[in-house]
Design an enzyme around this catalytic site. Structure first.
Site, PDB file in Angstrom:
ATOM      1  N   LYS A   1       0.840  -1.183   0.000  1.00 61.29           N
ATOM      2  CA  LYS A   1       0.000   0.000   0.000  1.00 61.29           C
ATOM      3  C   LYS A   1       0.885   1.246   0.000  1.00 61.29           C
ATOM      4  O   LYS A   1       1.845   1.332   0.778  1.00 61.29           O
ATOM      5  CB  LYS A   1      -0.903   0.014   1.239  1.00 61.29           C
ATOM      6  CG  LYS A   1      -1.848  -1.181   1.332  1.00 61.29           C
ATOM      7  CD  LYS A   1      -2.969  -1.102   0.318  1.00 61.29           C
ATOM      8  CE  LYS A   1      -3.979  -2.224   0.506  1.00 61.29           C
ATOM      9  NZ  LYS A   1      -5.126  -2.109  -0.403  1.00 61.29           N
TER      10      LYS A   1
ATOM     11  N   ASP B   1      -0.553  -0.429  -4.490  1.00 67.08           N
ATOM     12  CA  ASP B   1      -1.972  -0.079  -4.432  1.00 67.08           C
ATOM     13  C   ASP B   1      -2.115   1.241  -3.694  1.00 67.08           C
ATOM     14  O   ASP B   1      -1.732   1.359  -2.524  1.00 67.08           O
ATOM     15  CB  ASP B   1      -2.742  -1.186  -3.712  1.00 67.08           C
ATOM     16  CG  ASP B   1      -4.246  -0.945  -3.686  1.00 67.08           C
ATOM     17  OD1 ASP B   1      -4.705   0.039  -4.305  1.00 67.08           O
ATOM     18  OD2 ASP B   1      -4.954  -1.737  -3.048  1.00 67.08           O
TER      19      ASP B   1
ATOM     20  N   GLU C   1      -2.094   0.406  -8.684  1.00 69.31           N
ATOM     21  CA  GLU C   1      -3.531   0.151  -8.599  1.00 69.31           C
ATOM     22  C   GLU C   1      -4.265   1.360  -8.034  1.00 69.31           C
ATOM     23  O   GLU C   1      -3.881   1.915  -7.004  1.00 69.31           O
ATOM     24  CB  GLU C   1      -3.772  -1.070  -7.709  1.00 69.31           C
ATOM     25  CG  GLU C   1      -5.239  -1.467  -7.593  1.00 69.31           C
ATOM     26  CD  GLU C   1      -5.425  -2.673  -6.685  1.00 69.31           C
ATOM     27  OE1 GLU C   1      -6.593  -3.039  -6.460  1.00 69.31           O
ATOM     28  OE2 GLU C   1      -4.425  -3.233  -6.195  1.00 69.31           O
TER      29      GLU C   1
ATOM     30  N   ASP D   1      -9.471  -0.596  -9.860  1.00 69.02           N
ATOM     31  CA  ASP D   1     -10.144  -1.429  -8.864  1.00 69.02           C
ATOM     32  C   ASP D   1     -11.508  -0.819  -8.578  1.00 69.02           C
ATOM     33  O   ASP D   1     -12.516  -1.175  -9.194  1.00 69.02           O
ATOM     34  CB  ASP D   1      -9.269  -1.514  -7.609  1.00 69.02           C
ATOM     35  CG  ASP D   1      -9.908  -2.286  -6.463  1.00 69.02           C
ATOM     36  OD1 ASP D   1     -11.026  -2.799  -6.617  1.00 69.02           O
ATOM     37  OD2 ASP D   1      -9.287  -2.367  -5.391  1.00 69.02           O
TER      38      ASP D   1
ATOM     39  N   LYS E   1     -13.189  -7.949  -8.644  1.00 70.87           N
ATOM     40  CA  LYS E   1     -13.767  -8.495  -7.419  1.00 70.87           C
ATOM     41  C   LYS E   1     -15.250  -8.734  -7.679  1.00 70.87           C
ATOM     42  O   LYS E   1     -15.994  -7.777  -7.928  1.00 70.87           O
ATOM     43  CB  LYS E   1     -13.583  -7.529  -6.249  1.00 70.87           C
ATOM     44  CG  LYS E   1     -12.128  -7.253  -5.905  1.00 70.87           C
ATOM     45  CD  LYS E   1     -11.993  -6.179  -4.835  1.00 70.87           C
ATOM     46  CE  LYS E   1     -10.529  -5.908  -4.522  1.00 70.87           C
ATOM     47  NZ  LYS E   1     -10.338  -4.768  -3.598  1.00 70.87           N
TER      48      LYS E   1
END
Length: 366
Positions: free
Chosen positions: A163, A188, A213, A238, A262
């Site tokens: 992250k 991300d 991301e 995402d 997802k």
């Protein structure tokens, strides 16, 4: 499928270690487990995966409870369901609430596969009996992240995600690349940056990342297009991707090169399969993201990731990564960077009802 009973269980468990992003630190996880029983006594299981607060999407466990109890369950009880994809059409009358929809629909997919006496991944059209997986190395300090990376490397995870945010990017990446110059690494951002940071983000090219991301807000697809035109690193979307329509927009405007899919974020497995088929046709790299989910959702996710269009390792970790105990048995485990899918019907795992009752905060049946 003749539905006899629909039940949802709100459960909560502490994580073994905190999960850090710049938006939220998750130490406990709530979720809603969905149970669908047909008139033959077969039971399908799903999981509604919103968080307790709206830091990832606008949905929460509380909004899911209302939507499922007062809207989705009555729709399923009222209309005949011949195939799980039927509810995708049925739920179009309800705007948004993608994770609530996905929870109910995934339970019907499990039930359907059990009625067919086939593993879910084969029913979905999966072509792999095992899948390659990656893991997130989150932490408050660089040393903590390096320790987690070492653990992931030792366990054979095929890709490491960290992250990042403004003020927590270059130094961390520099330290990781010095220690691990050749690992497959991605970053991300969880929308930590804005279009004003393009020059800053261009410097990330030096670290040879697989992707960055979701650098900008979910609504900023046009700004993602501008960024992708300026940097060599692949942009992965995402939170911006909630439907096949969003996927088409992102691909056609060249806002990304990679998509994190997802099924819970796009409203269910049916829509996820449509997105998979489109990305495969357009040769867009695809991987299955995780939601700090319990085993029921993880089993659905693993089945979906067996489809041929998933080209990169997904965020599907071992059962014991987040939890001291999970709701499925015997559990999902990574071996040499891969998860071997169960050949048993449906999601392929038994659900521990006694454990659900111990961890349950609320229950409702219709």
């Amino acid at each position: 499928m003749e539905i006899k009973r629909l039940t949802m269980h709100v459960v909560e468990m502490p994580l073994k270690a905190p999960f850090y992003t710049h938006l939220e630190t998750v130490t406990r996880r709530e979720a809603i487990l969905i149970e669908v029983e047909d008139t033959s006594g077969r039971v399908g299981w799903g999981e509604a995966s919103a968080f307790s607060t709206p830091w990832y999407t606008e949905e929460t466990v509380a909004t899911e409870w209302h939507t499922i109890k007062d809207i989705l369950f009555p729709l399923v009880k009222k209309y005949p369901i011949h195939h799980p994809s039927d509810v995708s059409t049925l739920f179009k009358a309800v705007r948004g609430n993608q994770m609530a929809k996905a929870g109910v629909e995934s339970a019907l997919w499990d039930l359907y596969a059990k009625r067919m006496e086939q593993p879910l991944f084969e029913v979905l059209g999966g072509t792999r009996a095992s899948i390659s997986v990656g893991a997130v190395a989150s932490g408050q300090t660089t040393d903590e992240m390096l320790e987690r990376i070492q653990s992931h490397v030792e366990n054979g995870y095929g890709r490491i995600k960290i992250k990042i945010s403004r003020g927590h990017d270059f130094k961390v990446l520099e330290a990781i690349r010095q220690a691990y110059p050749h690992i497959s690494l991605m970053a991300d951002a969880n929308s930590a940056y804005t279009i004003e940071d393009i020059t800053h983000l261009k410097a990330l090219d030096a670290y040879k990342l697989m992707m960055i991301e979701q650098p900008f807000e979910a609504e900023d697809m046009w700004d993602h297009r501008k960024l992708q035109g300026e940097i060599e690193t692949a942009v992965c979307l995402d939170e911006s991707i909630r439907s096949l329509h969003d996927t088409r927009c992102a691909v056609e405007m060249k806002a990304c090169q990679v998509i994190n899919l997802k099924y819970s974020r796009v409203g269910g497995i049916t829509e996820a399969k449509r997105i998979h088929d489109y990305c495969r046709m357009k040769r867009i790299d695809l991987w299955a993201g995780g939601m700090i989910e319990f085993g029921i959702s993880r089993a659905h996710n693993a089945a979906l990731a067996s489809l041929p269009g998933f080209t990169m390792p997904g965020d599907i970790v071992s059962t014991d990564y987040y939890w001291e105990e999970d709701f499925i048995e015997p559990g999902i485990f990574v071996q040499n960077g891969r998860i071997h899918l169960s050949k048993k019907p449906g999601i392929g795992f038994e659900v521990n009802r006694e454990r659900i009752e111990r961890k349950r905060k609320a229950v409702h049946s219709a």
